[in-house]
Design a protein around this motif. Structure first.
Motif, PDB file in Angstrom:
ATOM      1  N   UNK A 216       0.832  -1.209   0.000  1.00 45.73           N
ATOM      2  CA  UNK A 216       0.000   0.000   0.000  1.00 45.73           C
ATOM      3  C   UNK A 216       0.864   1.255   0.000  1.00 45.73           C
ATOM      4  N   UNK A 217       1.949   1.230   0.750  1.00 48.77           N
ATOM      5  CA  UNK A 217       2.837   2.401   0.810  1.00 48.77           C
ATOM      6  C   UNK A 217       3.534   2.632  -0.527  1.00 48.77           C
ATOM      7  N   UNK A 218       3.933   1.556  -1.182  1.00 48.76           N
ATOM      8  CA  UNK A 218       4.555   1.703  -2.506  1.00 48.76           C
ATOM      9  C   UNK A 218       3.540   2.228  -3.520  1.00 48.76           C
ATOM     10  N   UNK A 219       2.311   1.770  -3.434  1.00 48.47           N
ATOM     11  CA  UNK A 219       1.262   2.279  -4.318  1.00 48.47           C
ATOM     12  C   UNK A 219       1.046   3.782  -4.124  1.00 48.47           C
ATOM     13  N   UNK A 220       1.183   4.244  -2.896  1.00 47.34           N
ATOM     14  CA  UNK A 220       0.926   5.657  -2.590  1.00 47.34           C
ATOM     15  C   UNK A 220       2.138   6.551  -2.852  1.00 47.34           C
ATOM     16  N   UNK A 221       3.321   5.972  -3.051  1.00 51.58           N
ATOM     17  CA  UNK A 221       4.542   6.774  -3.199  1.00 51.58           C
ATOM     18  C   UNK A 221       4.493   7.624  -4.466  1.00 51.58           C
TER      19      UNK A 221
END
Length: 407
Positions: A216-221
């Motif tokens: 999820x964090x990589x998707x939001x980066x």
């Protein structure tokens, strides 16, 4: 007159203990050409190449393509892209773009927040080790620890977790393409497709229901300009987290524990002063580093030592030899958990320094902290140990049979 020493990673003696050969090479032929490549063993020279951006990190993907063409008629487009889009093997400007995005997630603060998770996973693994009293520390602790921690951080579904360890082991063959045969390529291609398809489903689920996990964090980066990772790039980041982090962390814990068992005075010192564990982990990385070798490709002529390395030449950097260089480390062949091992190159150096190094350190620190706290005795119950032979670049144990006494 005795024959000149040559780098030879193929012999049983080197696998059991490469450091005498490293020492001879540093002293007599620190930069020499053999096996079609330049072999570099001094800390100063290894660090210089790692720092010099005229040496390309993109050699391995090139070798994968050439080896696939030589021994396999398969379509290897996916694994070629995996190599070309991996931080480990990219040069600028691709590397700067990818690193800029991934660094927003792999921060020291993010790793620090994982410590409770690492403590939980380690505790559960040690429950079995301590109760058993006699166990294989690789199979029961060092190997499952990084796979479980990464699976938790990515919040992978249970049905995927049971496969990732085996898939990771197969995919890591890509790091040493010269060892691969046609059937190896067939297996790796199949595994990569399965891994990508499974993570694609995870990606779709996190896009619909984002959480606080790594995916999820990589998707939001996003960068300031709004750039983001494409789906396949993000999936490749996740795959390489396992490929780069699993075997090395396993070997750090295994090699470090063996060093302590072979140096009981240092183990006793850590029991008396457990606050030395972080320094001890750094010394373990220096003394017997998991990643022993890494390759670069010269893109222009460079003088290194007494040698002239020409554009197009392959360069093999012996990290394990650099970490035992007496010009940098006093008494380099002694294992001393009180020393400052600052300057070791176990995680590389420069822009290709290991992205997951902090997480590996946390896992090793927690593993040794809990081992010391929960046992009053640890011992080898076999005289000899065997090192794995499926890799030349990674130094790690097949197994580590130990007996433990619970507190």
């Amino acid at each position: 007159m005795s024959a000149a020493v040559r780098f030879n990673p193929l012999g049983a003696a080197f696998r059991a203990d490469p450091y005498p050969q490293y020492r001879q090479l540093r002293e007599t032929r620190p930069v020499h050409k053999t096996l079609g490549m330049w072999v570099v063993t001094r800390h100063e020279d290894v660090q210089r190449v790692l720092r010099d951006r005229t040496f390309s990190a993109g050699l391995i993907p090139q070798l994968v393509t050439k080896q696939a063409e030589r021994v396999s008629g398969l379509d290897v487009a996916r694994i070629e892209r995996l190599g070309r889009k991996s931080l480990v093997f990219t040069d600028n400007p691709d590397h700067a773009r990818l690193r800029g995005l991934v660094n927003r997630v792999f921060t020291a603060q993010a790793v620090a927040t994982l410590r409770p998770l690492v403590e939980k996973v380690t505790g559960e693994l040690l429950d079995h080790v301590v109760v058993a009293g006699r166990t294989d520390a690789i199979a029961e602790l060092a190997a499952p620890l990084p796979v479980t921690v990464l699976s938790e951080w990515l919040a992978l579904p249970d049905e995927l977790r049971e496969h990732v360890g085996r898939w990771t082991h197969d995919i890591r063959f890509l790091l040493e393409p010269g060892l691969m045969r046609g059937d190896d390529f067939a297996r790796v291609c199949e595994v990569v497709e399965k891994f990508v398809a499974a993570l694609d489903e995870v990606l779709a689920e996190r896009r619909a229901r984002p959480g606080d996990d790594l995916v999820s964090r990589l998707l939001a980066a996003r960068t300031g300009s709004g750039d983001r990772l494409a789906d396949e790039e993000l999936i490749f980041v996740c795959v390489m987290c396992f490929v780069a982090g699993n075997e090395t962390t396993k070997s750090l814990v295994g090699n470090g524990l063996l060093a302590l068992l072979r140096h009981p005075d240092q183990l006793a010192l850590l029991r008396r002063q457990p606050e030395l564990v972080p320094a001890a982990v750094q010394e373990m990385l220096r003394y017997d580093c998991p990643l022993q070798l890494t390759k670069r490709l010269a893109t222009q002529d460079v003088e290194l030592g007494d040698a002239v390395i020409h554009a197009g030449d392959q360069v093999l950097l012996c990290l394990g030899a650099a970490n035992r260089d007496p010009e940098v480390f006093d008494r380099p062949d002694e294992f001393d958990v009180t020393r400052s091992a600052k300057g070791h190159l176990a995680f590389g150096h420069g822009m290709h320094g290991c992205l997951g190094g902090l997480l590996a350190e946390v896992q090793a620190e927690v593993a040794f902290e809990q081992l010391l706290r929960r046992t009053d005795a640890i011992a080898l119950y076999t005289g000899e140990v065997e090192y794995q032979d499926h890799s030349f670049i990674v130094r790690g144990l097949r197994g580590l049979p130990i007996s433990v006494g619970a507190r």
